[in-house]
Design a protein around this motif. Structure first.
Motif, PDB file in Angstrom:
ATOM      1  N   ILE A 139      27.740  33.981  20.574  1.00  0.00           N
ATOM      2  CA  ILE A 139      26.642  33.900  19.609  1.00  0.00           C
ATOM      3  C   ILE A 139      26.872  32.832  18.546  1.00  0.00           C
ATOM      4  N   PRO A 140      28.035  32.767  17.885  1.00  0.00           N
ATOM      5  CA  PRO A 140      28.205  31.739  16.841  1.00  0.00           C
ATOM      6  C   PRO A 140      28.066  30.315  17.365  1.00  0.00           C
ATOM      7  N   ALA A 179      29.372  37.164   5.875  1.00  0.00           N
ATOM      8  CA  ALA A 179      28.518  38.339   6.066  1.00  0.00           C
ATOM      9  C   ALA A 179      27.399  38.048   7.057  1.00  0.00           C
ATOM     10  N   GLN A 180      26.831  36.831   6.977  1.00  0.00           N
ATOM     11  CA  GLN A 180      25.767  36.466   7.911  1.00  0.00           C
ATOM     12  C   GLN A 180      26.293  36.390   9.340  1.00  0.00           C
ATOM     13  N   LEU A 181      27.502  35.829   9.490  1.00  0.00           N
ATOM     14  CA  LEU A 181      28.096  35.744  10.814  1.00  0.00           C
ATOM     15  C   LEU A 181      28.346  37.131  11.391  1.00  0.00           C
ATOM     16  N   LEU A 228      25.109  38.506  12.542  1.00  0.00           N
ATOM     17  CA  LEU A 228      24.693  37.877  13.789  1.00  0.00           C
ATOM     18  C   LEU A 228      25.358  38.556  14.982  1.00  0.00           C
ATOM     19  N   LEU A 229      26.644  38.828  14.836  1.00  0.00           N
ATOM     20  CA  LEU A 229      27.404  39.446  15.916  1.00  0.00           C
ATOM     21  C   LEU A 229      26.988  40.898  16.137  1.00  0.00           C
ATOM     22  N   ALA A 230      26.476  41.536  15.093  1.00  0.00           N
ATOM     23  CA  ALA A 230      26.122  42.950  15.208  1.00  0.00           C
ATOM     24  C   ALA A 230      24.730  43.165  15.802  1.00  0.00           C
ATOM     25  N   HIS A 231      23.878  42.164  15.692  1.00  0.00           N
ATOM     26  CA  HIS A 231      22.498  42.317  16.162  1.00  0.00           C
ATOM     27  C   HIS A 231      22.443  42.437  17.693  1.00  0.00           C
ATOM     28  N   ASP A 232      21.483  43.168  18.210  1.00  0.00           N
ATOM     29  CA  ASP A 232      21.379  43.435  19.647  1.00  0.00           C
ATOM     30  C   ASP A 232      20.713  42.312  20.428  1.00  0.00           C
ATOM     31  N   TRP A 233      19.940  41.434  19.798  1.00  0.00           N
ATOM     32  CA  TRP A 233      19.261  40.293  20.393  1.00  0.00           C
ATOM     33  C   TRP A 233      18.485  40.670  21.656  1.00  0.00           C
ATOM     34  N   THR A 293      19.402  39.294   8.472  1.00  0.00           N
ATOM     35  CA  THR A 293      18.468  40.415   8.487  1.00  0.00           C
ATOM     36  C   THR A 293      18.615  41.261   9.740  1.00  0.00           C
ATOM     37  N   ALA A 294      19.485  40.833  10.657  1.00  0.00           N
ATOM     38  CA  ALA A 294      19.671  41.587  11.895  1.00  0.00           C
ATOM     39  C   ALA A 294      20.308  42.935  11.613  1.00  0.00           C
TER      40      ALA A 294
END
Length: 443
Positions: A322-323, A347-349, A352-357, A380-381
């Motif tokens: 993802i990154p 925190a944003q990174l 990003l990693l936590a979001h399910d996409w 916001t994820a």
């Protein structure tokens, strides 16, 4: 197998004698009386040796050598000379000829020179193949981005399948990059110079499906003014990518099956078949065999399409990519706008990693573009349902390690200092996440 030899001599007796000697020794021999005929039929990267007389009507051996050197300076050429041509042959060797044999020569002398030349040719072509593979691998890594084991496996599969004349079925969720993978299968294979035609089967009205795929003759139906070449005919020699193949009407499935089996098609309203040479790459979300059992898809077509299958993992199954992907999309968007992409906070990174996409790479690209435009924050994820905190932490840790290794070129001591980790702890974490310093040293 490197045993191919081309013999060019205007004297039939010499051609016959050399062919007999070489054939008895297991060589694959092709004879020509004229150098011009050899040039017109010589394949690129010929895996063998050229044996040519120096003096011949029309193009002589020296002119042939010059032409061959211009196309492939590593192709071994052995010249056959008369006694008076020896100084000329020596000069030719300075200009790239592999060897010369003075007539009359013995079979043993010819065999010795030929075997050495073939060994050299084999090494040259193997070296070229390795360089070409490395170049293709490097180009593919820049096209299918990701460091996860799944992406590395996918790239290997794409390189293996790209050169094979087989149909491929790509399975993956919406937005997972199925068309990009299909394009790579085309671009990295022997059909790259021919058309790549992409069709979304779900976007074509059923009433227009046949005309769109197969084309039509003038007056084939109301409104059919003039002849129209269909997508399959237009792609002749190249690749047809059929996305959402499960949406293809059953009647058109039968006609597509016939095209795959016979490599022929008929325009709507025509009586004559047209030969086509196509590679079909299809993409689907559901299992086509399950669709066939439910009566929504032809089972025989499913088997024809699924000669080889590629599965694209959803983004939630390869979070470590993802990154890298986000950074790539954000930079691309910023470059288009002539501005710098804002940096990501820790925190944003993590978010990003936590979001399910659920929209996979397509959703990620949209989020990265909004971030580059300053229109929204990737933070916001929300965390994916069912993923524990420890799993999220593991994914974040793997990415931090990977980023540090990449930044410092795999230099372990520098990474230890940057992450403030003892060597043993760093080694254990790298081993747990399947990381190797060699992947980041550029070797």
């Amino acid at each position: 197998m490197f045993n191919s030899v081309i013999v060019i001599d205007d004297e039939a007796s010499i051609r016959t004698a050399v062919e007999q000697w070489l054939s008895l020794s297991g060589f694959n021999v092709q004879l020509f009386a004229r150098a011009e005929d050899c040039l017109s039929q010589l394949p690129k990267h010929f895996p063998g040796v050229i044996i040519s007389d120096v003096r011949m009507p029309g193009m002589g051996g020296l002119q042939l050598l010059e032409r061959l050197q211009a196309d492939d300076p590593d192709l071994p050429v052995i010249l056959l000379t008369g006694h008076g041509d020896v100084p000329m042959a020596v000069e030719a060797m300075r200009n790239g000829a592999y060897d010369f044999l003075e007539k009359p020569f013995t079979p043993q002398h010819l065999m010795g020179s030929l075997r050495r030349a073939l060994e050299k040719r084999q090494l040259v072509l193997e070296n070229r193949r390795l360089h070409e593979q490395a170049d293709l691998k490097s180009r593919l890594e820049g096209t299918l981005l990701g460091m996860s084991q799944g992406l590395q496996l996918l790239r290997r599969q794409v390189l293996d399948l790209a050169s094979l004349p087989v149909n491929v079925l790509i399975r993956g969720e919406t937005g997972s990059g199925k068309e990009r993978v299909a394009r790579c299968l085309h671009d990295f294979g022997p059909r790259a110079a021919k058309p790549f035609v992409a069709l979304n089967c779900a976007a074509i009205p059923e009433a227009l499906f046949e005309a769109e795929l197969f084309g039509h003759e003038s007056g084939a139906f109301t409104g059919a003014q003039g002849k129209r070449v269909g997508k399959l005919e237009y792609a002749n020699g190249g690749t047809v990518f059929l996305d959402e193949i499960e949406s293809m009407p059953l009647a058109q499935q039968a006609k597509l099956l016939r095209v795959i089996q016979e490599q022929k098609l008929e325009r709507l309203g025509a009586n004559q078949s047209i030969n086509v040479d196509l590679r079909i790459i299809a993409a689907t979300k559901p299992d086509l065999l399950e669709e066939a059992r439910a009566g929504r898809f032809r089972e025989d077509l499913a088997y024809r399409l699924n000669v080889a299958e590629l599965r694209l993992a959803p983004l939630r199954e390869r979070r470590e990519d993802i990154p890298l992907l986000f950074d790539h999309f954000a930079r691309a968007a910023a470059d288009r706008l002539g501005r710098a992409a804002p940096p990501l906070s820790g925190a944003q990174l993590a978010q990003l990693l936590a979001h399910d996409w659920p929209g996979n790479v397509r959703e990620l690209a949209n989020a990265a573009e909004r971030h580059a435009l300053g229109l929204g924050s990737p933070g916001t994820a929300v965390a994916p349902a069912g993923q524990s905190l420890s799993e999220q932490m593991e994914a974040f840790e793997a990415q931090c390690l990977r980023a540090a290794l990449r930044q410092h070129g795999g230099a372990i001591s520098t990474v230890m200092e940057a992450l403030q980790l003892p060597r043993r702890t760093l080694n254990e974490k790298m081993q747990r996440h399947g990381l190797s310093r060699d992947d980041f040293t550029g070797r």
